[in-house]
Design a protein around this motif. Structure first.
Motif, PDB file in Angstrom:
ATOM      1  N   VAL A  87       5.509  -6.183   0.139  1.00  0.00           N
ATOM      2  CA  VAL A  87       5.781  -5.129  -0.847  1.00  0.00           C
ATOM      3  C   VAL A  87       7.217  -4.606  -0.782  1.00  0.00           C
ATOM      4  O   VAL A  87       7.632  -3.827  -1.636  1.00  0.00           O
ATOM      5  N   CYS A  88       7.966  -5.052   0.218  1.00  0.00           N
ATOM      6  CA  CYS A  88       9.351  -4.591   0.354  1.00  0.00           C
ATOM      7  C   CYS A  88      10.309  -5.341  -0.566  1.00  0.00           C
ATOM      8  O   CYS A  88      11.474  -4.971  -0.692  1.00  0.00           O
ATOM      9  N   SER A  89       9.826  -6.392  -1.210  1.00  0.00           N
ATOM     10  CA  SER A  89      10.645  -7.199  -2.109  1.00  0.00           C
ATOM     11  C   SER A  89      10.247  -6.946  -3.560  1.00  0.00           C
ATOM     12  O   SER A  89       9.076  -7.091  -3.918  1.00  0.00           O
ATOM     13  N   ASP A  90      11.214  -6.578  -4.382  1.00  0.00           N
ATOM     14  CA  ASP A  90      10.946  -6.354  -5.808  1.00  0.00           C
ATOM     15  C   ASP A  90      10.383  -7.609  -6.455  1.00  0.00           C
ATOM     16  O   ASP A  90       9.455  -7.550  -7.268  1.00  0.00           O
ATOM     17  N   ARG A  93       6.726  -8.205  -5.399  1.00  0.00           N
ATOM     18  CA  ARG A  93       5.826  -7.267  -6.082  1.00  0.00           C
ATOM     19  C   ARG A  93       5.636  -7.670  -7.540  1.00  0.00           C
ATOM     20  O   ARG A  93       4.538  -7.543  -8.092  1.00  0.00           O
ATOM     21  N   GLN A  94       6.691  -8.179  -8.156  1.00  0.00           N
ATOM     22  CA  GLN A  94       6.594  -8.629  -9.540  1.00  0.00           C
ATOM     23  C   GLN A  94       5.664  -9.835  -9.657  1.00  0.00           C
ATOM     24  O   GLN A  94       4.876  -9.936 -10.600  1.00  0.00           O
ATOM     25  N   ASP A 140       3.622   2.666   2.612  1.00  0.00           N
ATOM     26  CA  ASP A 140       2.339   3.129   2.064  1.00  0.00           C
ATOM     27  C   ASP A 140       2.369   3.267   0.543  1.00  0.00           C
ATOM     28  O   ASP A 140       1.453   2.807  -0.158  1.00  0.00           O
ATOM     29  N   ASP A 141       3.397   3.896   0.022  1.00  0.00           N
ATOM     30  CA  ASP A 141       3.489   4.099  -1.426  1.00  0.00           C
ATOM     31  C   ASP A 141       3.629   2.771  -2.165  1.00  0.00           C
ATOM     32  O   ASP A 141       3.066   2.590  -3.257  1.00  0.00           O
ATOM     33  N   LEU A 142       4.373   1.835  -1.580  1.00  0.00           N
ATOM     34  CA  LEU A 142       4.573   0.528  -2.214  1.00  0.00           C
ATOM     35  C   LEU A 142       3.260  -0.253  -2.256  1.00  0.00           C
ATOM     36  O   LEU A 142       2.951  -0.918  -3.262  1.00  0.00           O
ATOM     37  N   ALA A 147      -1.375  -2.207  -5.785  1.00  0.00           N
ATOM     38  CA  ALA A 147      -2.792  -2.567  -5.687  1.00  0.00           C
ATOM     39  C   ALA A 147      -3.600  -2.224  -6.933  1.00  0.00           C
ATOM     40  O   ALA A 147      -3.349  -1.225  -7.598  1.00  0.00           O
ATOM     41  N   ASP A 148      -4.577  -3.066  -7.212  1.00  0.00           N
ATOM     42  CA  ASP A 148      -5.581  -2.775  -8.236  1.00  0.00           C
ATOM     43  C   ASP A 148      -6.768  -2.042  -7.613  1.00  0.00           C
ATOM     44  O   ASP A 148      -7.508  -1.342  -8.298  1.00  0.00           O
TER      45      ASP A 148
END
Length: 260
Positions: A87-90, A93-94, A140-142, A147-148
């Motif tokens: 999740v640290c990578s844009d 996450r995309q 945590d926020d990422l 997440a769905d």
């Protein structure tokens, strides 16, 4: 139409959340393939990626993860565990933005408890709590945004978590149509283990497969009737055989017919 709304599930979490166990159990229940894409570098070393391999190395690792995830997007009927850093990578996450993603939450105290039970827990970490707290603060926020579905794993209720995921990804209309053709009752859903005689409950979809198998239908005939792949049917039957201690489909059929 597929029985499920989604044909790929990605599990994201901090180390110690139990994502591998959840993913493996989900894959078994669904008759899907389990893919382990968790590199686990941070967890085993006890440092963040930047601390371990520097910013340039971190970007290269994200590139490798991107290649792994992109390849998995070409497959169907898979449950994938991802690296904690995903999740640290844009870009990463995309890649997950159009997929069904489950965030398995875990508290620092439970992480520490589970980690210390392992044979070689984070040997290089002087202060495990500080390390985990830092990752929570950064990620945590990422995780939540990506997440769905978010599940808290602190309660160790694996079976409940698995059933919750399965219920959400199921196409309810499809299941309703199948159940009109194959009526299930409690007798179809519960079995006594062949060897231990422990009462065991199977899922609705597993029960449908077993009931149709006991009626003399082949995996391909069952697949056609349920509108799923025959490999998924074979996966369901194989999982039930393992759950009930049956060495062959003949033993499973005999167990079904011999039920009280």
């Amino acid at each position: 139409m597929s029985q499920y709304k989604h044909n790929r599930i990605f599990i994201i979490s901090h180390p110690g959340a139990g994502k591998a166990l959840l993913a493996k159990t989900l894959a078994e229940k669904l008759g899907w393939k389990f893919i382990d894409a968790d590199l686990g570098l941070e967890f085993h070393v006890g440092q963040t990626l930047t601390e371990i391999i520097g910013k340039q190395g971190e970007e290269e690792l994200y590139r490798c993860q991107s290649e792994i995830i992109t390849k998995q997007l070409q497959s169907e009927n898979i449950v994938v565990t991802t690296d904690a850093s995903i999740v640290c990578s844009d870009k990463l996450r995309q890649l997950l933005s159009n997929e069904f993603v489950v965030y398995l939450q875990v508290s620092t105290s439970i992480q520490m408890e589970r980690t210390l039970r392992q044979p070689a827990p984070l040997l290089l970490v002087a202060d495990m709590k500080t390390f985990f707290d830092k990752l929570h603060h950064e990620r945590d926020d990422l995780y939540a945004e990506s997440a769905d579905l978010t599940i808290n794993s602190d309660d160790n209720a694996l079976e409940e978590h698995v059933m919750r995921v399965m219920k959400i990804i199921s196409n309810d209309q499809s299941i309703k149509n199948i159940n009109k053709q194959v009526q299930l009752d409690e007798r179809d859903l519960t079995f006594y283990h062949k060897k231990t005689h422990v009462l065991t409950r199977i899922s609705d979809q597993q029960a449908i497969c077993v009931k149709l198998l006991a009626q003399g239908k082949t995996s391909k005939e069952i697949a056609k009737e349920m509108n799923i792949s025959y490999r998924t049917v074979e996966g369901h039957i194989s999982n039930v055989m393992e759950l009930l201690g049956c060495a062959s489909s003949k033993e499973l059929i005999a167990l079904y017919h011999d039920k009280p």
